[in-house]
Design an enzyme around this catalytic site. Structure first.
Site, PDB file in Angstrom:
ATOM      1  N   GLY A 210       4.344   3.483   3.487  1.00 23.67           N
ATOM      2  CA  GLY A 210       5.626   2.904   3.095  1.00 23.67           C
ATOM      3  C   GLY A 210       6.453   3.890   2.298  1.00 23.67           C
ATOM      4  O   GLY A 210       7.208   4.698   2.842  1.00 23.67           O
ATOM      5  N   ARG A 211       6.265   3.856   0.966  1.00 18.49           N
ATOM      6  CA  ARG A 211       7.131   4.648   0.080  1.00 18.49           C
ATOM      7  C   ARG A 211       7.239   6.136   0.402  1.00 18.49           C
ATOM      8  O   ARG A 211       8.337   6.689   0.326  1.00 18.49           O
ATOM      9  CB  ARG A 211       6.713   4.415  -1.381  1.00 18.49           C
ATOM     10  CG  ARG A 211       7.195   3.058  -1.873  1.00 18.49           C
ATOM     11  CD  ARG A 211       6.501   2.612  -3.119  1.00 18.49           C
ATOM     12  NE  ARG A 211       5.145   2.160  -2.843  1.00 18.49           N
ATOM     13  CZ  ARG A 211       4.335   1.648  -3.755  1.00 18.49           C
ATOM     14  NH1 ARG A 211       4.728   1.557  -5.008  1.00 18.49           N
ATOM     15  NH2 ARG A 211       3.130   1.230  -3.423  1.00 18.49           N
TER      16      ARG A 211
ATOM     17  N   ASP B 218       2.776  -8.653   9.433  1.00 15.85           N
ATOM     18  CA  ASP B 218       1.772  -8.700   8.362  1.00 15.85           C
ATOM     19  C   ASP B 218       1.974  -9.972   7.531  1.00 15.85           C
ATOM     20  O   ASP B 218       2.469  -9.908   6.413  1.00 15.85           O
ATOM     21  CB  ASP B 218       1.956  -7.419   7.513  1.00 15.85           C
ATOM     22  CG  ASP B 218       0.978  -7.322   6.350  1.00 15.85           C
ATOM     23  OD1 ASP B 218      -0.066  -8.003   6.376  1.00 15.85           O
ATOM     24  OD2 ASP B 218       1.263  -6.547   5.412  1.00 15.85           O
TER      25      ASP B 218
ATOM     26  N   LEU C 247      -2.278 -14.806   7.675  1.00 14.92           N
ATOM     27  CA  LEU C 247      -2.416 -16.273   7.797  1.00 14.92           C
ATOM     28  C   LEU C 247      -3.668 -16.769   7.070  1.00 14.92           C
ATOM     29  O   LEU C 247      -4.743 -16.150   7.151  1.00 14.92           O
ATOM     30  CB  LEU C 247      -2.510 -16.683   9.270  1.00 14.92           C
ATOM     31  CG  LEU C 247      -1.388 -16.233  10.217  1.00 14.92           C
ATOM     32  CD1 LEU C 247      -1.625 -16.823  11.610  1.00 14.92           C
ATOM     33  CD2 LEU C 247      -0.016 -16.631   9.697  1.00 14.92           C
TER      34      LEU C 247
ATOM     35  N   LYS D  53       5.767  -2.113  10.418  1.00 16.15           N
ATOM     36  CA  LYS D  53       5.106  -3.257   9.765  1.00 16.15           C
ATOM     37  C   LYS D  53       6.155  -4.161   9.110  1.00 16.15           C
ATOM     38  O   LYS D  53       6.898  -3.730   8.228  1.00 16.15           O
ATOM     39  CB  LYS D  53       4.108  -2.770   8.718  1.00 16.15           C
ATOM     40  CG  LYS D  53       3.386  -3.934   8.014  1.00 16.15           C
ATOM     41  CD  LYS D  53       2.269  -3.435   7.124  1.00 16.15           C
ATOM     42  CE  LYS D  53       2.654  -3.257   5.684  1.00 16.15           C
ATOM     43  NZ  LYS D  53       2.868  -4.511   4.943  1.00 16.15           N
TER      44      LYS D  53
ATOM     45  N   THR E 182      -6.767  -5.522  -2.115  1.00 14.96           N
ATOM     46  CA  THR E 182      -7.072  -4.409  -3.028  1.00 14.96           C
ATOM     47  C   THR E 182      -6.527  -4.637  -4.439  1.00 14.96           C
ATOM     48  O   THR E 182      -6.837  -3.878  -5.348  1.00 14.96           O
ATOM     49  CB  THR E 182      -6.499  -3.078  -2.481  1.00 14.96           C
ATOM     50  OG1 THR E 182      -5.167  -3.327  -2.062  1.00 14.96           O
ATOM     51  CG2 THR E 182      -7.319  -2.568  -1.333  1.00 14.96           C
TER      52      THR E 182
HETATM   53  O1  C5P Z   1       4.527   2.050  -0.128  1.00 15.52           O
HETATM   54  P1  C5P Z   1       3.079   2.020   0.280  1.00 15.52           P
HETATM   55  O2  C5P Z   1       2.733   3.127   1.269  1.00 15.52           O
HETATM   56  O3  C5P Z   1       2.135   1.940  -0.887  1.00 15.52           O
HETATM   57  O4  C5P Z   1       2.982   0.636   1.105  1.00 15.52           O
HETATM   58  C1  C5P Z   1       1.794   0.100   1.576  1.00 15.52           C
HETATM   59  C2  C5P Z   1       2.060  -1.162   2.335  1.00 15.52           C
HETATM   60  O5  C5P Z   1       0.814  -1.757   2.657  1.00 15.52           O
HETATM   61  C3  C5P Z   1       2.848  -2.224   1.589  1.00 15.52           C
HETATM   62  O6  C5P Z   1       3.604  -2.951   2.548  1.00 15.52           O
HETATM   63  C4  C5P Z   1       1.771  -3.095   0.972  1.00 15.52           C
HETATM   64  O7  C5P Z   1       2.186  -4.426   0.774  1.00 15.52           O
HETATM   65  C5  C5P Z   1       0.703  -3.048   2.059  1.00 15.52           C
HETATM   66  N1  C5P Z   1      -0.664  -3.319   1.597  1.00 15.52           N
HETATM   67  C6  C5P Z   1      -1.287  -2.565   0.595  1.00 15.52           C
HETATM   68  N2  C5P Z   1      -2.575  -2.862   0.224  1.00 15.52           N
HETATM   69  C7  C5P Z   1      -3.239  -3.861   0.806  1.00 15.52           C
HETATM   70  C8  C5P Z   1      -2.643  -4.619   1.808  1.00 15.52           C
HETATM   71  C9  C5P Z   1      -1.336  -4.313   2.185  1.00 15.52           C
HETATM   72  O8  C5P Z   1      -0.693  -1.633   0.073  1.00 15.52           O
HETATM   73  N3  C5P Z   1      -4.478  -4.090   0.458  1.00 15.52           N
END
Ligand code: C5P
Length: 227
Positions: free
Chosen positions: A207-208, A59, A62, A30, A118
């Site tokens: 992500g993390r 991601d 738009l 992503k 969220t």
């Molecule tokens: O690090 P983590 O697993 O929390 O990352 C989640 C990813 O998903 C990040 O790139 C964050 O910007 C994205 N995201 C999110 N919640 C959303 C939309 C996107 O955590 N509602």
């Protein structure tokens, strides 16, 4: 269910080094606003050089007038990514215009819509949209489905109910995943891989828990084994 790894590290070098470590797995990558604004098309190309088999989710969420969104979507076609997203709150007509513009291409990326961010709490959300989050998120999902999109970005907790009001094959992609119950960080509600599976989620974004791990490949391997 497929795994999508969020490339949210502070520099391109760190993101590429992460991708190098996890290049042997069948994953999605992503690319978010920060990485794309800073590193652009050369970053996308570099990802494919490191892992020619990876698929890329751009991601950028738009949001604009219909014609400008369709112009942007057409430019995205030139990047060779496999999925991108738009805001459902841009409206059904904007989403229809995007899909109509992409019709002439034999192969196009998957197009998803963001329902409700969220980060909103009820009060802030209702001051913008004049409605409760759950009600509006369902309506945004229906609008996206009717506009011909492939799916939505939503919370893992909403995935099954969104499919029940749209279609089973309407895709759901869910961030806020802590595969094995790891630290939630700034996420309000987090779901495990098992919950996502129960909710029929199609793509989990992580992500993390991966990029902050000492051995990211080991975490990816452990997740992939569960999918
Ligand atoms: O690090 P983590 O697993 O929390 O990352 C989640 C990813 O998903 C990040 O790139 C964050 O910007 C994205 N995201 C999110 N919640 C959303 C939309 C996107 O955590 N509602």
């Amino acid at each position: 269910m497929e795994l999508c790894v969020a490339l949210d590290l502070p520099t391109m070098e760190e993101n590429l080094s992460l991708v190098e470590k996890i290049k042997d797995y069948p994953i999605w990558l992503k690319v978010g606003l920060r990485a794309y604004i800073r590193d652009g098309e050369p970053f996308i190309k570099a990802l494919k050089e490191i892992n020619p088999g990876c698929r890329i989710f751009l991601d950028l969420k738009l949001y604009d007038i219909p014609n400008t969104m369709a112009d942007a979507a057409e430019s995205i076609m030139g990047l060779g990514v496999d999925m991108f997203n738009v805001h459902a709150s841009a409206g059904k007509r904007a989403m229809q215009t995007v899909m109509a513009r992409l019709e002439k291409y034999e192969k196009r990326p998957l197009v998803l819509a963001v329902t409700a961010l969220t980060s909103f709490d009820e009060e802030e959300f209702s001051s913008v949209y004049g409605e409760k989050i759950a009600v509006k998120a369902d309506q945004f999902a229906k609008d996206s489905y009717e506009a011909g999109l492939d799916g939505v970005v939503c919370s893992a907790f909403e995935s099954a109910s969104i499919k029940s009001i749209t279609a089973d094959n309407f895709l759901t992609l869910t961030p806020g995943i802590r595969p094995f119950g790891e630290d939630a960080g700034d996420q309000q509600r987090v779901a495990t891989v098992e919950l996502a599976q129960d909710e029929k989620v199609d793509f989990i974004v992580v992500g993390r828990p991966i990029y902050q791990a000492e051995d990211p490949a080991a975490v990816v391997e452990k997740i992939i084994q569960k999918l």
